[in-house]
Design an enzyme around this catalytic site. Structure first.
Site, PDB file in Angstrom:
ATOM      1  N   HIS A 264       0.823  -1.214   0.000  1.00  0.00           N
ATOM      2  CA  HIS A 264       0.000   0.000   0.000  1.00  0.00           C
ATOM      3  C   HIS A 264       0.859   1.266   0.000  1.00  0.00           C
ATOM      4  O   HIS A 264       0.445   2.294  -0.535  1.00  0.00           O
ATOM      5  CB  HIS A 264      -0.973  -0.012   1.180  1.00  0.00           C
ATOM      6  CG  HIS A 264      -2.271  -0.682   0.863  1.00  0.00           C
ATOM      7  ND1 HIS A 264      -2.404  -2.048   0.815  1.00  0.00           N
ATOM      8  CD2 HIS A 264      -3.480  -0.176   0.527  1.00  0.00           C
ATOM      9  CE1 HIS A 264      -3.651  -2.361   0.484  1.00  0.00           C
ATOM     10  NE2 HIS A 264      -4.321  -1.243   0.301  1.00  0.00           N
ATOM     11  N   HIS A 267       1.806   1.677  -3.561  1.00  0.00           N
ATOM     12  CA  HIS A 267       0.612   2.198  -4.238  1.00  0.00           C
ATOM     13  C   HIS A 267       0.526   3.714  -4.059  1.00  0.00           C
ATOM     14  O   HIS A 267       0.273   4.462  -5.003  1.00  0.00           O
ATOM     15  CB  HIS A 267      -0.645   1.526  -3.678  1.00  0.00           C
ATOM     16  CG  HIS A 267      -1.904   2.285  -3.951  1.00  0.00           C
ATOM     17  ND1 HIS A 267      -2.326   3.357  -3.160  1.00  0.00           N
ATOM     18  CD2 HIS A 267      -2.838   2.174  -4.921  1.00  0.00           C
ATOM     19  CE1 HIS A 267      -3.451   3.846  -3.640  1.00  0.00           C
ATOM     20  NE2 HIS A 267      -3.787   3.145  -4.709  1.00  0.00           N
TER      21      HIS A 267
END
Length: 379
Positions: A264, A267
């Protein structure tokens, strides 16, 4: 060692469950502020009218503007106050759901996802944005939603791309929770830093959360492709039911109480790649999961299994799949620098983080994706 687990009070999933929404509103009172994009509300208008009539409750439509800004959520709170509504409903995708969390401030909240594209519905956190769509801040509340209600018929009629993206988000859950577990890092279920005097804010994840995260990976491999085929046909099957539960419930509990790590964070760093702006959250997380596995030098069989899964359901395996046709080392390093800021979850990895190594992992992950496609005739 201090551990923490946070859960919604009730999770209900099934066909035609929207017809029971009025019952859950009635447990709080007689009216609810309904927060949802107008197109999402219209898509389920017949069910809303039917359940309101059946349970003698009233929906007050807030007219959600589409962005979770401080101004918009304050406006919606004023609507709730003026109309004296008894609870708040967040209906639709992630933005409407996050807006409802902010408006409800953690109390009397019903979340009704109409897609299974992300694992936000069960969590006690939300993301705030500026009016131009840029990131503002994270918000945390004292509890998770009171009710999470999922109508699988509604989700089955949504574009399959959303379901697949949800599987991309769920794909990262186990690998990030495993890394967080191995490093004894803090998880989102623990108290926010400095939230209460005299209490230790840090807590690691429970074994229950780790096992729920592990189930995500197990069910994705077992039923992901069958669920995608069912969604293509707009039909509810048991495989589809299992993946809805995986995308929303297991991944939601797994990330929040199991922990986030490199995927994440990478990301988030990819926001500097303009070509990827059209990709969905879960699509970018899927590629970032491959990058995390490269970063930690994961077992080859495990990495091959992730690549094979992505290929089977059409998740991105390369940056080109996300709209980024090529990447320089300098561009990869720019992604890594954002991914590695001190407050990012990448520092939950069980080893020291070096920006250059993260940039290298992104480039190698892209090359591995291309190599897999070439070897399997997918290019």
């Amino acid at each position: 060692m201090r551990k923490a687990l946070i859960l919604p009070t009730k999770y209900v999933q099934g066909e035609d469950e929207l017809l029971n929404l009025g019952y859950f509103v009635s447990t709080f009172g007689e009216s609810a502020l309904l927060i949802g994009h107008p197109s999402d509300v219209e898509r389920v208008r017949p069910q809303l009218e039917a359940t309101a009539k059946k349970f003698s409750i009233r929906f007050v439509e807030g007219g959600f503007g589409g962005e979770v800004t401080r101004e918009e959520t304050k406006r919606l709170q004023e609507v709730a106050k003026k109309e004296k509504t008894d609870c708040v409903i967040g209906l639709g995708g992630g933005k409407a759901i996050d807006a409802s969390k902010v408006v409800a401030e953690g109390e009397n909240l019903i979340v009704v996802p109409t897609i299974a594209a992300q694992d936000a519905p069960t969590s006690h956190s939300a993301v705030l944005y500026h009016a131009d769509g840029s990131f503002d801040d994270y918000a945390y509340f004292k509890q998770s939603p009171s009710v999470v209600l999922v109508d699988t018929k509604v989700v089955a009629k949504a574009p399959t791309r959303f379901l697949v993206a949800g599987m991309g988000d769920a794909l990262s859950t186990y690998f990030e929770a495993r890394a967080t577990h191995n490093s004894y890092s803090r998880v989102n279920a623990s108290l926010p830093m400095g939230s209460r005097e005299g209490l230790t804010p840090n807590a690691s994840g429970t074994y229950a959360a780790l096992e729920m995260a592990h189930l995500c990976w197990k069910y994705l491999q077992e039923d992901g492709l069958q669920a995608k085929i069912a969604c293509d046909a707009g039909l509810v099957t048991e495989a589809f039911n299992k993946i809805i539960e995986t995308n929303i419930l297991l991944s939601g509990l797994g990330f929040e109480s199991g922990g986030l790590a490199a995927a994440h964070a990478i990301h988030n760093g990819m926001t500097v790649l303009h070509g990827a702006h059209g990709a969905l959250h879960g699509e970018k997380v899927a590629f970032a999961t491959i990058a995390q596995l490269v970063l930690e030098d994961a077992d080859k069989n495990e990495l091959d299994a992730v690549l094979a899964f992505c290929a089977s359901i059409g998740l991105p395996m390369t940056l080109a799949d996300l709209g980024v046709e090529s990447i320089t080392y300098e561009e990869a390093l720019a992604v890594a620098k954002i991914a590695c800021i001190p407050e990012e979850s990448i520092h939950s990895m069980p080893f020291p983080i070096v920006e250059e190594e993260v940039a290298n992992a992104i480039i190698v992950a892209d090359k591995l994706g291309h190599d897999y496609k070439n070897r399997n005739g997918l290019s």
